[in-house]
Design a protein around this motif. Structure first.
Motif, PDB file in Angstrom:
ATOM      1  N   TYR A   1       1.283  51.609  48.151  1.00 56.64           N
ATOM      2  CA  TYR A   1       0.298  51.575  49.230  1.00 56.64           C
ATOM      3  C   TYR A   1       0.699  52.589  50.298  1.00 56.64           C
ATOM      4  N   ASP A   2      -0.306  53.087  51.050  1.00 55.15           N
ATOM      5  CA  ASP A   2      -0.062  54.146  52.026  1.00 55.15           C
ATOM      6  C   ASP A   2       0.619  53.632  53.286  1.00 55.15           C
ATOM      7  N   ARG A   3       0.235  52.457  53.735  1.00 55.88           N
ATOM      8  CA  ARG A   3       0.812  51.935  54.970  1.00 55.88           C
ATOM      9  C   ARG A   3       0.786  50.425  54.949  1.00 55.88           C
ATOM     10  N   ALA A   4       1.638  49.848  55.775  1.00 55.53           N
ATOM     11  CA  ALA A   4       1.605  48.407  55.957  1.00 55.53           C
ATOM     12  C   ALA A   4       0.408  48.044  56.827  1.00 55.53           C
ATOM     13  N   PRO A   5      -0.042  46.792  56.779  1.00 55.33           N
ATOM     14  CA  PRO A   5      -1.164  46.387  57.630  1.00 55.33           C
ATOM     15  C   PRO A   5      -0.805  46.516  59.108  1.00 55.33           C
ATOM     16  N   PHE A   6      -1.798  46.871  59.919  1.00 51.31           N
ATOM     17  CA  PHE A   6      -1.653  46.862  61.364  1.00 51.31           C
ATOM     18  C   PHE A   6      -2.066  45.515  61.956  1.00 51.31           C
ATOM     19  N   ALA A   7      -2.750  44.687  61.156  1.00 49.20           N
ATOM     20  CA  ALA A   7      -3.240  43.392  61.629  1.00 49.20           C
ATOM     21  C   ALA A   7      -3.272  42.430  60.447  1.00 49.20           C
ATOM     22  N   PRO A   8      -3.188  41.119  60.693  1.00 46.80           N
ATOM     23  CA  PRO A   8      -3.182  40.154  59.601  1.00 46.80           C
ATOM     24  C   PRO A   8      -4.581  39.916  59.036  1.00 46.80           C
ATOM     25  N   ALA A   9      -4.633  39.190  57.936  1.00 47.54           N
ATOM     26  CA  ALA A   9      -5.922  38.840  57.333  1.00 47.54           C
ATOM     27  C   ALA A   9      -6.812  38.154  58.373  1.00 47.54           C
ATOM     28  N   GLY A  10      -8.084  38.521  58.347  1.00 43.42           N
ATOM     29  CA  GLY A  10      -9.027  37.945  59.293  1.00 43.42           C
ATOM     30  C   GLY A  10      -9.276  38.812  60.508  1.00 43.42           C
ATOM     31  N   PHE A  11      -8.468  39.875  60.693  1.00 47.34           N
ATOM     32  CA  PHE A  11      -8.642  40.817  61.794  1.00 47.34           C
ATOM     33  C   PHE A  11      -9.073  42.175  61.240  1.00 47.34           C
ATOM     34  N   PRO A  12      -9.807  42.960  62.017  1.00 39.44           N
ATOM     35  CA  PRO A  12     -10.106  44.316  61.578  1.00 39.44           C
ATOM     36  C   PRO A  12      -8.822  45.123  61.435  1.00 39.44           C
ATOM     37  N   ASP A  13      -8.755  45.971  60.411  1.00 43.83           N
ATOM     38  CA  ASP A  13      -7.554  46.777  60.188  1.00 43.83           C
ATOM     39  C   ASP A  13      -7.950  48.148  59.628  1.00 43.83           C
ATOM     40  N   PRO A  14      -8.709  48.932  60.398  1.00 46.63           N
ATOM     41  CA  PRO A  14      -9.179  50.212  59.873  1.00 46.63           C
ATOM     42  C   PRO A  14      -8.060  51.245  59.795  1.00 46.63           C
ATOM     43  N   ASP A  15      -8.163  52.151  58.795  1.00 49.19           N
ATOM     44  CA  ASP A  15      -7.319  53.336  58.823  1.00 49.19           C
ATOM     45  C   ASP A  15      -7.655  54.142  60.071  1.00 49.19           C
ATOM     46  N   MET A  16      -6.705  54.969  60.514  1.00 54.05           N
ATOM     47  CA  MET A  16      -6.906  55.664  61.776  1.00 54.05           C
ATOM     48  C   MET A  16      -8.103  56.627  61.757  1.00 54.05           C
ATOM     49  N   PRO A  17      -8.345  57.399  60.704  1.00 55.86           N
ATOM     50  CA  PRO A  17      -9.555  58.237  60.727  1.00 55.86           C
ATOM     51  C   PRO A  17     -10.833  57.409  60.825  1.00 55.86           C
ATOM     52  N   ARG A  18     -10.899  56.303  60.065  1.00 60.79           N
ATOM     53  CA  ARG A  18     -12.088  55.461  60.134  1.00 60.79           C
ATOM     54  C   ARG A  18     -12.224  54.838  61.526  1.00 60.79           C
ATOM     55  N   ALA A  19     -11.098  54.447  62.112  1.00 59.72           N
ATOM     56  CA  ALA A  19     -11.137  53.863  63.456  1.00 59.72           C
ATOM     57  C   ALA A  19     -11.641  54.880  64.474  1.00 59.72           C
ATOM     58  N   ALA A  20     -11.209  56.134  64.345  1.00 56.32           N
ATOM     59  CA  ALA A  20     -11.673  57.165  65.268  1.00 56.32           C
ATOM     60  C   ALA A  20     -13.160  57.434  65.076  1.00 56.32           C
TER      61      ALA A  20
END
Length: 374
Positions: free
Chosen positions: A135-154
Motif C-alpha cells: 500500500y502507498d500510505r497508512a490511513p490518515f483517519a480511522p474507518a468511518g472518517f473521510p480519508d482522501p489522498d492529498m491530490p483528491r483532497a486538494a
C-alpha cells in the motif's frame, strides 16, 4: 515583544531539495540529515564563539525506514553516542512540529540547546505491506472518517471553495517566478548545504509557461501536475537555544490544531490564527509568511481564510513548495529555514515578525510565530 523566556533559533540550514528520483535519490535519510546537522552546529559555534553542546536531536519524518531516523542521523553526524534522538510524525507538518517539540522542552525548564527539523528521502521510502499486499500510505483517519489522498483532497477543496483553474495556474506561476528570481540573485546560497553536486532546488524552472496547456489530474477537476508540488528529497535543521543565547528568531507562540479530515488542506489557517492570537498580534503585524504550498488550491484556500491577498509579497517571497519541491517531513522545517534567511540573514530589525505554517494530511495544522532578536 519577545519574552525573556522564549527559546531562540540561532542557526538554520537545509539541503537543496532534489525532485524524487533525481540528484539526491541514492541518499538515505541519515545521509541527507548528517551534513546539515554539522553545518548548523558550525554556524551556531561561529555565532557563539565556541562549540555548542546539544541535548537532543528531533527530526520530523513521514515515510522513511523507521528505526528512529533522528538517532541514526545524530550518530552519522558524529555527535556521539550520549546524544539521543527522537523522530516526530505529523506527516507533512513533521519538520515544524519537531522544532516546536524542541521549543517546548526548553520552555519546560531543560535549558539545553537542541537540533530540530525534518528529513525525507521520498526516493528511498520503503514499500509497506499488510499480509503481502503493498500500500502507498497508512490511513490518515480511522474507518468511518473521510480519508482522501492529498491530490483528491486538494481537488475537493478547490471545488468546495470555488477556486478556479486560472487562480491556481497564476499562483503556481508566481511561485516559480519568485523562486527563479531568488535563485538568480543568490538569496538561497547561505542556507544551503550542497550534496551530490546539487547546489540549488532542482524543481525551480520555467514551468509556468506550460501551465495553461496541462491537462487536469481528475476528469472532473481543475488541478494539474503544474499546480501540485513535486515530491522531493531533502533535510532542514535548526538549532534551538535558550532565550538570550544569541541573535536569531525567538519563538513567540505556537499552535497545533485539528480540522475536518475531508478538507485537510485548510489546517494551516486555524493554526496561524491560533498562534497569532496567542502572540497577541494580527496578520497585519507579520512581515514574512512561509506557508507550505502543497497544492495551489490548498495554498489559496488558506490565504483566503486568513484574508491575505494571494499575491501578497510577504507570503513565500522567494517562492514556496510549488517551485522548490515538497520533501514531506522536512517541508515545515524548510519554512523556518527560509524565514531565518529572509529575516535574520537579511538584517531585518529586532521585533520583526514571521510566521511558518503547514497543513497536514488527516486534518491538522501547525504554525509558529517567530520574532527577530538581536
Amino acid at each position: 515583544m519577545s519574552s525573556d523566556r522564549d527559546p531562540v533559533i540561532v542557526a538554520a540550514r537545509r539541503t537543496p531539495i532534489g525532485t524524487r528520483g533525481r540528484a539526491l535519490a541514492r541518499l538515505r535519510v541519515e545521509e541527507l540529515a548528517a551534513p546539515v546537522i554539522r553545518a548548523t552546529l558550525a554556524d551556531a559555534a561561529d555565532s557563539a564563539g565556541s562549540p555548542v553542546a546539544v541535548a537532543d536531536v528531533l527530526l520530523g519524518n513521514c515515510m522513511g525506514p523507521g528505526g528512529n531516523p533522528a538517532r541514526v542521523a545524530a550518530l552519522a553526524a558524529g555527535l556521539g553516542a550520549e546524544i539521543p534522538g527522537g523522530t516526530v510524525d505529523r506527516q507533512c507538518g513533521s519538520g515544524l512540529a519537531a522544532i516546536l517539540d524542541a521549543v517546548t522542552a526548553i520552555r519546560a525548564g531543560d535549558e539545553r540547546a537542541r537540533l530540530a527539523g525534518g528529513v525525507e528521502s521520498a526516493s528511498t521510502a520503503p514499500e509497506r505491506s499488510i499480509d503481502g499486499a503493498a500500500y502507498d500510505r497508512a490511513p490518515f483517519a480511522p474507518a468511518g472518517f473521510p480519508d482522501p489522498d492529498m491530490p483528491r483532497a486538494a481537488e475537493d477543496l478547490a471545488a468546495h471553495d470555488g477556486i478556479s483553474r486560472s487562480r491556481q495556474d497564476a499562483h503556481a506561476a508566481r511561485s516559480h517566478a519568485r523562486a527563479r528570481a531568488a535563485l538568480a540573485t543568490g538569496r538561497f546560497d547561505a542556507e544551503l548545504v550542497p550534496l551530490e553536486g546539487l547546489d540549488h532546488d532542482d524543481a525551480i524552472g520555467g514551468a509556468e509557461r506550460l501551465l495553461p496547456r496541462l491537462p487536469p489530474l481528475f476528469a472532473d477537476g481543475s488541478m494539474t501536475a503544474g499546480t501540485a508540488t513535486r515530491i522531493g528529497d531533502g533535510a532542514a535543521i535548526v538549532l534551538v537555544a535558550p532565550a538570550g543565547a544569541a541573535a536569531g528568531l525567538a519563538v513567540r507562540a505556537t499552535a497545533v490544531v485539528g480540522c475536518d479530515p475531508a478538507l485537510p488542506g485548510i489546517g494551516a489557517a486555524p493554526a496561524v490564527s491560533t498562534a497569532l492570537a496567542s502572540a497577541g498580534v494580527g496578520v497585519a503585524d507579520v512581515a514574512a509568511f512561509e506557508i507550505v504550498e502543497a497544492f495551489a488550491a490548498q495554498s489559496l484556500a488558506v490565504l483566503d481564510r486568513l484574508r491575505i491577498a494571494e499575491d501578497d509579497p510577504r507570503v513565500c517571497a522567494d517562492g514556496g513548495a510549488l517551485a522548490l519541491g515538497h520533501p514531506w517531513g522536512a517541508s515545515g522545517a524548510v519554512s523556518v529555514v527560509r524565514l531565518f534567511s529572509r529575516l535574520v540573514r537579511s538584517g531585518a530589525p529586532a521585533g520583526t515578525l514571521g510566521v511558518a505554517a503547514a497543513s497536514v494530511g488527516g486534518g491538522l495544522g501547525v504554525a509558529a510565530v517567530l520574532e527577530v532578536v538581536r
